[in-house]
Every structure is written in C-alpha cells, then in structure tokens.
Design an enzyme around this catalytic site. Structure first.
Site, PDB file in Angstrom:
ATOM      1  N   LEU A   1      40.402 -60.871  16.037  1.00  0.00           N
ATOM      2  CA  LEU A   1      39.999 -62.033  16.821  1.00  0.00           C
ATOM      3  C   LEU A   1      41.142 -63.042  16.910  1.00  0.00           C
ATOM      4  O   LEU A   1      41.429 -63.604  17.971  1.00  0.00           O
ATOM      5  CB  LEU A   1      38.762 -62.662  16.193  1.00  0.00           C
ATOM      6  CG  LEU A   1      38.298 -63.994  16.808  1.00  0.00           C
ATOM      7  CD1 LEU A   1      37.896 -63.806  18.258  1.00  0.00           C
ATOM      8  CD2 LEU A   1      37.154 -64.583  15.997  1.00  0.00           C
ATOM      9  N   GLU A   2      41.806 -63.280  15.792  1.00  0.00           N
ATOM     10  CA  GLU A   2      42.926 -64.222  15.792  1.00  0.00           C
ATOM     11  C   GLU A   2      44.073 -63.743  16.677  1.00  0.00           C
ATOM     12  O   GLU A   2      44.691 -64.533  17.404  1.00  0.00           O
ATOM     13  CB  GLU A   2      43.412 -64.417  14.357  1.00  0.00           C
ATOM     14  CG  GLU A   2      42.381 -65.063  13.453  1.00  0.00           C
ATOM     15  CD  GLU A   2      42.739 -64.970  11.983  1.00  0.00           C
ATOM     16  OE1 GLU A   2      42.147 -65.701  11.174  1.00  0.00           O
ATOM     17  OE2 GLU A   2      43.634 -64.138  11.646  1.00  0.00           O
ATOM     18  N   LEU A   3      44.358 -62.450  16.635  1.00  0.00           N
ATOM     19  CA  LEU A   3      45.442 -61.906  17.457  1.00  0.00           C
ATOM     20  C   LEU A   3      45.141 -62.051  18.943  1.00  0.00           C
ATOM     21  O   LEU A   3      45.979 -62.492  19.736  1.00  0.00           O
ATOM     22  CB  LEU A   3      45.676 -60.439  17.093  1.00  0.00           C
ATOM     23  CG  LEU A   3      46.688 -59.679  17.971  1.00  0.00           C
ATOM     24  CD1 LEU A   3      48.073 -60.313  17.835  1.00  0.00           C
ATOM     25  CD2 LEU A   3      46.729 -58.207  17.590  1.00  0.00           C
TER      26      LEU A   3
ATOM     27  N   SER B   1      47.854 -65.555  10.377  1.00  0.00           N
ATOM     28  CA  SER B   1      46.818 -64.522  10.495  1.00  0.00           C
ATOM     29  C   SER B   1      47.266 -63.319   9.693  1.00  0.00           C
ATOM     30  O   SER B   1      48.404 -62.849   9.832  1.00  0.00           O
ATOM     31  CB  SER B   1      46.618 -64.141  11.965  1.00  0.00           C
ATOM     32  OG  SER B   1      45.726 -63.051  12.091  1.00  0.00           O
TER      33      SER B   1
END
Length: 620
Positions: free
Chosen positions: A502-504, A431
C-alpha cells in the site's frame, strides 16, 4: 690518306654537333668545305621492302643556299654514303639513286629499301669558290622488328606528322609525301587510311560509320571534328613505277583543340585581385602565379618582374623562379610560375612584384600583394595548451572520483530548501517489510542517522501513527505529508496484501500525479527482479536505487550515505533549525500513545489487511 682524314674529320663534326666546320681539301685549288654535321631532323626510318627517300636539307636551309641561286652560281650536288661499320665515304652511283631536279628538294630515293642501305648519307653542294655539306642517317627496319595492331599496316619508326583540328570544325588530311610519290609514279597513286584505336591495338578503316568523317579520293575529310576522332592515323600509299608496285606508310597524329570561336587572349588565374601572400622574415617566400593560355599556333610567355625588372636583370641573387605546366586540355594550357625569395627581409615588402602573361592575342599583368606574418610564440602557446590539458585532465579525474562530494557541496551552497517551498510535515517516510531484521535496520540505522545525524524529520508508521485510526487512511496521509518515500527492499517486501505494498503504490501514484513526492529505493539485501511486484518493475526506470553494503556503509562518509543524501531534500547540517517546542511535545505525545496501543494496533493490521488491496485495485 686524304680521304681517311676527311672521314675522321666528318665523324668528329657529327659527334660535336651541327656547328659548321671548315675542312680543307687535299687539292689546293678546291675551296674549303663547310661541314654542318648531322641533320637535326633525326634518323629517317624506312621499312624493308618499301619505297623511301632522303631530301638534301641544304636546299631548304635559308642560311646556306636556295635552289635558284645554286643553279645560277654553278653549284653541283654530290651524294656520299658511309655504311654502318665503315670508316670511308663512298660515292653513290646512279644505280642507287634518282636525282629529282625540283626547286624544293633534290631527292635520293629507293624503290625497295634493303637492310644494307642503312647508314650515314652526305649531300654536298660545291662549285669552284664554295662548298657545303650535311649528313643524314637512314635506318631500314625489318618487318619482324615492327610492332603493329590488329588490322594495322607495318609502320616504320619515324616521327609522325602533327595536325591540329578545332572541335566542331572541319579539315582535310593528305598523306605526307604523297606529292613526291605522284611525281615518281607512272599513274595516280592510291591511299588507304587507318585510324588506330583501343590503345594502339586495333585499326579502323573507312567507312568509319560516321557522316562527319569520310575518305574522299586520296584524302581523309573531317566535316565536323569530334573528340573521338583524335588519335593516330596511318596512310599507306600504293603506286606503280616502271611496272613495279611500290608502297610506303606514313603516320599523322591528329589532336583536337577547343573551337577557334572561343577567346584566345591569355588570363591570370592566380593571384586573384584580393589575394595576399603571407611573408615571414628570414624565411623562404614563394609567390605563385598561374596563367591560362588558349590554343594558338604561336608562342606564349609567363614571367615575373620585381620593381619593373625581369629576374635575369636583377643584381639580387635571392630571387629565382620555378616554371611548370599544371594542366593541358584540348590545346589549352595552364602554366605556373613561382617566384622564390630566399631570406626574406622587411625591405622586400616595399618592392613591386608583378606577374605577366602574353601571347599574340593579348597581354595581362597582376600585382602580388604581400603582408608580413607575425611569428606566433609557439613555445608559450604550447606550454599554455599543455597546462590547460593537464588541468582539464585533473578536473576530470577529480570529478570522476569526488563527484558525489562536489554535488553535495553544490547543493549545500546553492540548493533550495524544500521546507520553504511546500507545506509538507515530514522529509522522509520509511516503508519496509514488517519483520525483525528490516525493522532493526530501519530503527537503529536509518532512523538514527537521518534524524539525529543529518537533521531530517522521519516518519515511521509504527511509531508515529495514532491509536484507533484506520491503517489505510493513516498510511495515505503520512505518505502525502512526506517529501520522500524511502523504500527498503528485501526478499519479503511488497508481498501481496501487505501494508508495504500500500505504501509503495501510494508513493508511486503521488510521484506520477503530483510530482511533489519522490520514491527512493534502498536495497538492503540482494533481490532478484523476479521478486519485484509489477508496480515496482514499471517504475524502476524513474527511481533511484541505493545499495546497502553492510559494514562498508556504516560510516557516515561512506558512498551509501553520500548517495542517499543526494536523493534526499537539501539540508544544511551546520545551520540546522531547532524544532519548536510545540512540535516536540506533539511528537512525544504521539510516541506515548503508540507504545500504549501496540497490542490493539497489531489487531487492526490483521483485520484491515484486505482493505488496502481494495483501494489499490480501485486506483489501478
């Protein structure tokens, strides 16, 4: 001339001791006189202005005379005086003395002693066939020479009488020499008692404010002895003699001892019955014996025997003893006797060593047990300890410097390959912020090394996502199918509403809920904590942070890659498994579709940027 020679002879006898010497009178008809020198009773001190007396010791000496035999054999008593600074003896006239003809102690006394009365006084018993004499020294102290406490009478520097009183028992104290004063007095003498307290600085007089101690007539009565009653007591006797008031002061040292009802037999404290003394060959060995002796007005003894013989009867001079007092409390004494054996030999182990204690109430003995102590190889032990310490130090240094290498080596040998324990498709999901610099670092460095050099399966959304899908669903699916989420931190990462955020959040939620996903932070550029989002600040404690240091981190052997490999799943580089053909074809197809739909994917990101935010808010 004869008197001068007799004086010199007397001084010589005084200097040598009290061993009787024989002196020859100038008159051949007179008998030889045995001179006992100066009395062992010490100097008799009298305070100036007080009454005092000397009693001839010859009448109390059992080996010389007794008073009845003296009278029966016609002995006569003569007194002589040798003043201080003079060499010739002077006979004493009746003006200085009063001779009391009592069976116990013919006495020479002074009504009021003066400083000139100091000197050596000699009493002589003589008849036609025998003669004996002995000397006594008198010292008259002036009042300004005497130190006394507040409320205390002046006291001459003379030995105090000693009285022992058991605790919780009673006793009556009478002033010393009171009976002699009564015989000389015209009436009944009076006595004043004092108790010296507070380190001899004050004197307490009756009444003593305690019913257990009071003065009764001329005596001091102790009804129940207490510990506070011990110490020095002074008694001043006042009496009349031919119309003159005379007085003198005496001292009594009262000592408290344990009650008489307690056992009085001696006991051995050391060695105990199971104690064993170590003994080394050719060294000095000490055997310690301690005995407890309760108070008794009698003799006591502690001694060692070797093979049944006392030390003074042994022919071996290697054996000796050292005696000392360890403790003395209320008349009870603890004595120690140490048997010293020089140059201890093996045959000394077979000897019988016994310590014994004895007083008039009992006897006890105990055997000392010896055991040869084997000499330790000190040199060998020292060398072994030194080598051990050096090795430990080297291991500490090696671990401190090469701990990453050692950890990686351990993981490669004994670590568990997670590919065999789960059904995840990717090892790492990367990410990062979508800009040219971070994207260049991810594609040209991280992706290349992780996938080509280290053999990890890497998932990058922009490369591996299929066209036409929803960004949110695809992102959550990729994160869920990965074993590690590698977050590349930079100043533009995790901006509000971005895909990186969002990925985190998906990675942190997956790590917190399932535990099958771990988040790794890679700091590509320095970022202050104020630039971190709230979720990243909360999870920082549990997340590993690996810092990229530019050119220093480019080599695969650098600290960056070693530290990163520790956080990644275990992978044995030498035994890397080849991708099956079906998996390779699928990955190639995914990349082809990704390249053909690049423009449409960019549009989807901008249209769905608000959708991840809604998902994140609902998850929060």
């Amino acid at each position: 001339m004869a008197s001068f020679i007799s004086t010199l002879l007397l001084l010589f006898i005084v200097a040598v001791g009290i061993t009787p010497a024989v002196s020859q009178s100038s008159d051949p008809t007179e008998p030889m006189c045995y001179d006992w020198g100066e009395s062992n009773d010490g100097v008799v001190s009298v305070l100036e202005g007080e009454a005092g007396w000397l009693s001839c010791p010859l009448f109390s000496h059992p080996s010389v005379y007794n008073y009845n035999s003296t009278q029966s054999t016609g002995h006569n008593l003569f007194w002589y005086r040798l003043p201080e600074g003079h060499d010739l003896e002077q006979p004493i006239t009746y003006r200085y003395i009063t001779h009391l003809n009592t069976p116990t102690s013919p006495t020479l006394w002074w009504r009021r002693a003066a400083a000139a009365d100091s000197g050596l006084y000699i009493c002589m018993l003589r008849n036609k066939s025998s003669c004996s004499k002995i000397a006594m020294r008198l010292k008259v102290l002036q009042r300004d020479e005497v130190v006394r406490g507040a409320g205390c009478p002046p006291l001459a520097d003379m030995p105090a009488s000693h009285v022992v009183i058991p605790l919780q028992e009673g006793k009556t104290l009478d002033c010393p020499d009171l009976q002699d004063a009564s015989k000389m007095a015209d009436g009944e003498p009076t006595v004043t008692w004092y108790h010296v307290i507070r380190n001899n600085l004050m004197c307490d007089q009756p009444p003593f404010w305690n019913v257990n101690r009071e003065q009764t007539g001329a005596s001091l009565q102790f009804h129940i002895m207490e510990d506070s009653f011990k110490g020095l007591y002074l008694c001043t006797v006042h009496y009349l003699r031919r119309g003159r008031t005379l007085n003198f002061t005496r001292s009594i040292n009262v000592t408290a001892v344990y009650p008489s009802s307690l056992p009085k037999g001696p006991s051995i404290l050391r060695p105990n019955k199971n104690q064993v003394f170590p003994a080394k060959q050719n060294t000095e060995v000490r055997l310690e014996c301690r005995g407890l002796f309760p108070y008794l007005n009698s003799s006591w003894e502690i001694w060692w025997t070797v093979d049944g013989k006392s030390l003074d009867k042994l022919a071996d001079h290697r054996f000796s003893k050292i005696n000392r007092q360890v403790k003395y409390e209320y008349g009870e004494r603890t004595e120690e006797s140490v048997l010293v054996i020089q140059d201890f030999q093996p045959e000394d182990l077979n000897r019988d060593y016994n310590c014994s204690v004895r007083n008039e109430r009992g006897f006890e003995t105990r055997r000392a047990q010896l055991k040869e102590e084997v000499l330790l190889p000190l040199v060998e032990l020292g060398c072994g300890l030194g080598v051990t310490l050096v090795l430990m130090l080297l291991l500490f240094v090696v671990y401190h410097v090469f701990w990453l290498e050692l950890l990686l080596l351990y993981r490669s040998r004994f670590g568990t390959d997670e590919r065999h324990t789960d059904d995840k498709e990717y090892d790492v999901y990367i990410s990062y912020a979508r800009n040219s610099e971070e994207e260049q670092f991810v594609l040209s460095t991280l992706h290349r090394v992780l996938e080509n050099e280290l053999g990890y399966s890497v998932c990058i959304f922009d490369r591996d996502s299929l066209p036409g899908g929803t960004i949110t669903d695809e992102t959550l699916s990729f994160v869920a199918r990965s074993r590690r989420l590698l977050v590349v931190l930079s100043s533009g990462y995790a901006a509000q509403g971005s895909q990186a955020l969002l990925e985190l959040k998906a990675g942190i939620d997956g790590m917190a809920l399932g535990g099958h996903l771990r988040v790794i932070l890679v700091q590509y550029k320095p970022v202050g904590r104020e630039g971190w989002v709230r979720e990243l600040k909360r999870a920082r404690v549990a997340l590993a942070l690996v810092r990229w240091q530019g050119d220093k981190s480019r080599e695969l052997s650098s600290h960056f890659w070693k530290r990163l490999r520790v956080e990644l799943p275990v992978r044995r580089v030498s035994s890397r498994e080849e991708e099956d053909e079906g998996r390779s074809q699928e990955v190639a197809l995914m990349r082809l579709h990704s390249q053909n739909s690049a423009n449409s994917q960019t549009g989807l990101i901008s249209n769905t940027v608000k959708e991840p935010q809604k998902v994140l808010n609902s998850a929060a």
